[in-house]
Design a protein around this motif. Sequence first.
Motif, PDB file in Angstrom:
ATOM      1  N   GLY A 178      62.393  28.821 104.363  1.00 41.39           N
ATOM      2  CA  GLY A 178      60.950  28.834 104.204  1.00 41.39           C
ATOM      3  C   GLY A 178      60.245  29.802 105.129  1.00 41.39           C
ATOM      4  N   ASP A 179      60.942  30.858 105.558  1.00 45.82           N
ATOM      5  CA  ASP A 179      60.438  31.739 106.604  1.00 45.82           C
ATOM      6  C   ASP A 179      60.410  33.192 106.133  1.00 45.82           C
ATOM      7  OD1 ASP A 179      59.684  32.932 108.958  1.00 45.82           O
ATOM      8  OD2 ASP A 179      61.575  32.562 110.008  1.00 45.82           O
ATOM      9  N   ILE A 180      59.233  33.684 105.790  1.00 47.24           N
ATOM     10  CA  ILE A 180      59.092  35.083 105.365  1.00 47.24           C
ATOM     11  C   ILE A 180      59.258  36.044 106.531  1.00 47.24           C
ATOM     12  CG2 ILE A 180      56.575  35.100 105.658  1.00 47.24           C
ATOM     13  CD1 ILE A 180      56.367  36.973 103.286  1.00 47.24           C
ATOM     14  N   SER A 181      59.050  35.579 107.760  1.00 45.92           N
ATOM     15  CA  SER A 181      59.011  36.487 108.910  1.00 45.92           C
ATOM     16  C   SER A 181      60.343  37.168 109.185  1.00 45.92           C
ATOM     17  CB  SER A 181      58.548  35.739 110.164  1.00 45.92           C
ATOM     18  OG  SER A 181      59.504  34.778 110.576  1.00 45.92           O
ATOM     19  N   ARG A 182      61.438  36.631 108.641  1.00 41.35           N
ATOM     20  CA  ARG A 182      62.721  37.300 108.827  1.00 41.35           C
ATOM     21  C   ARG A 182      62.800  38.595 108.017  1.00 41.35           C
ATOM     22  NH1 ARG A 182      67.127  33.073 106.871  1.00 41.35           N
ATOM     23  NH2 ARG A 182      65.713  31.672 108.004  1.00 41.35           N
ATOM     24  N   TYR A 183      61.789  38.824 107.176  1.00 42.83           N
ATOM     25  CA  TYR A 183      61.710  40.050 106.382  1.00 42.83           C
ATOM     26  C   TYR A 183      60.410  40.773 106.767  1.00 42.83           C
ATOM     27  CZ  TYR A 183      65.170  37.498 103.652  1.00 42.83           C
ATOM     28  OH  TYR A 183      66.265  36.783 103.263  1.00 42.83           O
ATOM     29  N   PRO A 184      60.427  41.569 107.824  1.00 45.50           N
ATOM     30  CA  PRO A 184      59.171  42.168 108.318  1.00 45.50           C
ATOM     31  C   PRO A 184      58.491  43.100 107.325  1.00 45.50           C
ATOM     32  CG  PRO A 184      61.090  43.051 109.491  1.00 45.50           C
ATOM     33  CD  PRO A 184      61.560  41.875 108.710  1.00 45.50           C
ATOM     34  N   ASN A 185      59.253  43.818 106.522  1.00 49.72           N
ATOM     35  CA  ASN A 185      58.620  44.730 105.547  1.00 49.72           C
ATOM     36  C   ASN A 185      57.953  43.946 104.417  1.00 49.72           C
ATOM     37  OD1 ASN A 185      59.552  46.894 107.040  1.00 49.72           O
ATOM     38  ND2 ASN A 185      61.372  47.200 105.773  1.00 49.72           N
ATOM     39  N   ILE A 186      58.587  42.877 103.985  1.00 44.86           N
ATOM     40  CA  ILE A 186      57.976  42.024 102.963  1.00 44.86           C
ATOM     41  C   ILE A 186      56.756  41.311 103.537  1.00 44.86           C
ATOM     42  CG2 ILE A 186      58.333  40.047 101.431  1.00 44.86           C
ATOM     43  CD1 ILE A 186      61.268  40.861 101.216  1.00 44.86           C
ATOM     44  N   THR A 187      56.832  40.910 104.805  1.00 48.60           N
ATOM     45  CA  THR A 187      55.674  40.297 105.468  1.00 48.60           C
ATOM     46  C   THR A 187      54.513  41.269 105.521  1.00 48.60           C
ATOM     47  OG1 THR A 187      57.129  38.913 106.829  1.00 48.60           O
ATOM     48  CG2 THR A 187      54.867  39.226 107.595  1.00 48.60           C
ATOM     49  N   ARG A 188      54.788  42.509 105.906  1.00 44.67           N
ATOM     50  CA  ARG A 188      53.753  43.548 105.952  1.00 44.67           C
ATOM     51  C   ARG A 188      53.156  43.763 104.572  1.00 44.67           C
ATOM     52  NH1 ARG A 188      55.770  49.504 107.421  1.00 44.67           N
ATOM     53  NH2 ARG A 188      56.936  49.045 105.499  1.00 44.67           N
ATOM     54  N   HIS A 189      54.015  43.774 103.560  1.00 48.52           N
ATOM     55  CA  HIS A 189      53.566  43.959 102.182  1.00 48.52           C
ATOM     56  C   HIS A 189      52.606  42.847 101.780  1.00 48.52           C
ATOM     57  CE1 HIS A 189      53.931  43.503  97.769  1.00 48.52           C
ATOM     58  NE2 HIS A 189      54.081  44.809  97.754  1.00 48.52           N
ATOM     59  N   ARG A 190      52.985  41.601 102.052  1.00 51.37           N
ATOM     60  CA  ARG A 190      52.130  40.481 101.680  1.00 51.37           C
ATOM     61  C   ARG A 190      50.790  40.551 102.405  1.00 51.37           C
ATOM     62  NH1 ARG A 190      53.860  34.181 102.467  1.00 51.37           N
ATOM     63  NH2 ARG A 190      53.275  34.559 104.652  1.00 51.37           N
ATOM     64  N   GLU A 191      50.832  40.856 103.689  1.00 53.29           N
ATOM     65  CA  GLU A 191      49.595  40.922 104.465  1.00 53.29           C
ATOM     66  C   GLU A 191      48.677  42.024 103.946  1.00 53.29           C
ATOM     67  OE1 GLU A 191      51.052  41.420 108.410  1.00 53.29           O
ATOM     68  OE2 GLU A 191      51.432  39.269 108.708  1.00 53.29           O
ATOM     69  N   ALA A 192      49.257  43.183 103.599  1.00 52.28           N
ATOM     70  CA  ALA A 192      48.442  44.288 103.093  1.00 52.28           C
ATOM     71  C   ALA A 192      47.805  43.934 101.756  1.00 52.28           C
ATOM     72  CB  ALA A 192      49.292  45.548 102.964  1.00 52.28           C
ATOM     73  N   LEU A 193      48.572  43.286 100.883  1.00 52.60           N
ATOM     74  CA  LEU A 193      48.024  42.915  99.575  1.00 52.60           C
ATOM     75  C   LEU A 193      46.931  41.868  99.727  1.00 52.60           C
ATOM     76  CD1 LEU A 193      48.691  43.770  96.604  1.00 52.60           C
ATOM     77  CD2 LEU A 193      49.810  41.550  96.395  1.00 52.60           C
ATOM     78  N   CYS A 194      47.135  40.918 100.636  1.00 53.69           N
ATOM     79  CA  CYS A 194      46.167  39.836 100.799  1.00 53.69           C
ATOM     80  C   CYS A 194      44.876  40.297 101.454  1.00 53.69           C
ATOM     81  CB  CYS A 194      46.790  38.696 101.609  1.00 53.69           C
ATOM     82  SG  CYS A 194      47.983  37.719 100.667  1.00 53.69           S
ATOM     83  N   GLN A 195      44.851  41.509 101.980  1.00 50.41           N
ATOM     84  CA  GLN A 195      43.619  42.056 102.537  1.00 50.41           C
ATOM     85  C   GLN A 195      42.728  42.691 101.474  1.00 50.41           C
ATOM     86  OE1 GLN A 195      44.813  44.764 105.634  1.00 50.41           O
ATOM     87  NE2 GLN A 195      45.649  43.133 106.929  1.00 50.41           N
TER      88      GLN A 195
END
Length: 218
Positions: A178-195
């Motif tokens: 349940g941890d997206i943070s182990r995938y930093p590029n996917i985390t960055r992607h989600r954060e950018a889209l959610c902005q």
Amino acid sequence: MAQYTLYCAPNTYAMCAHAVLEEVGADYTIHWVELFTDTPDPAFLAASPHCRTPALLGPDGTVFETGAVALYIAERHPGAGLVIPPDAPRRGTFLQWIHYLASTLQPDVIIQYHPEFYHSGPELQDALKDASMQRLSRVFATLEAALSEGPFFFGANPTVPDFILGTQTLWDVIFPGGDISRYPNITRHREALCQRSSVVNMLAQHHAETALRSGSNA
């Protein structure tokens, strides 16, 4: 009359098409529907024979399946820049990721939520979810590498596959542990889209509908 009607259930794959409608500035209405009912909305059933969201009613009739709906909207609104054109060198890669997300990622995501679609016994359901999560870990490793230059698949601006991926990665349960943070590029992607305002507006509508339904069931 609105240009599009989106048949939509909150917190489902319809979020992708909904966000794309917002992103392109389309004139649309949302037709909220119930899933997993013995008496589906007749208009929804006519638009989506398996009663799955999203389904879209537009000027050319109805379209269902997440990738098809998102691509259809994006191609009708080329000014939004969500499509790699057919004559562009990256067109093949663009299509590749749309189909990868639909045929490789999405089926295992569904298993995490609905193993009962495949097995009735709890033990078999648990085994299926475990096997599916192992496959998901490999899928996310592939996507992590693909997003290395990011934040989106094709650099600084999102295209259709970014909306298909990003509206699934909102669900932490699909990641190992349940941890997206182990995938930093996917985390960055989600954060950018959610902005993006399109996603902010879409999520606000889904949260409001979820709250309304929770209140009606209280």
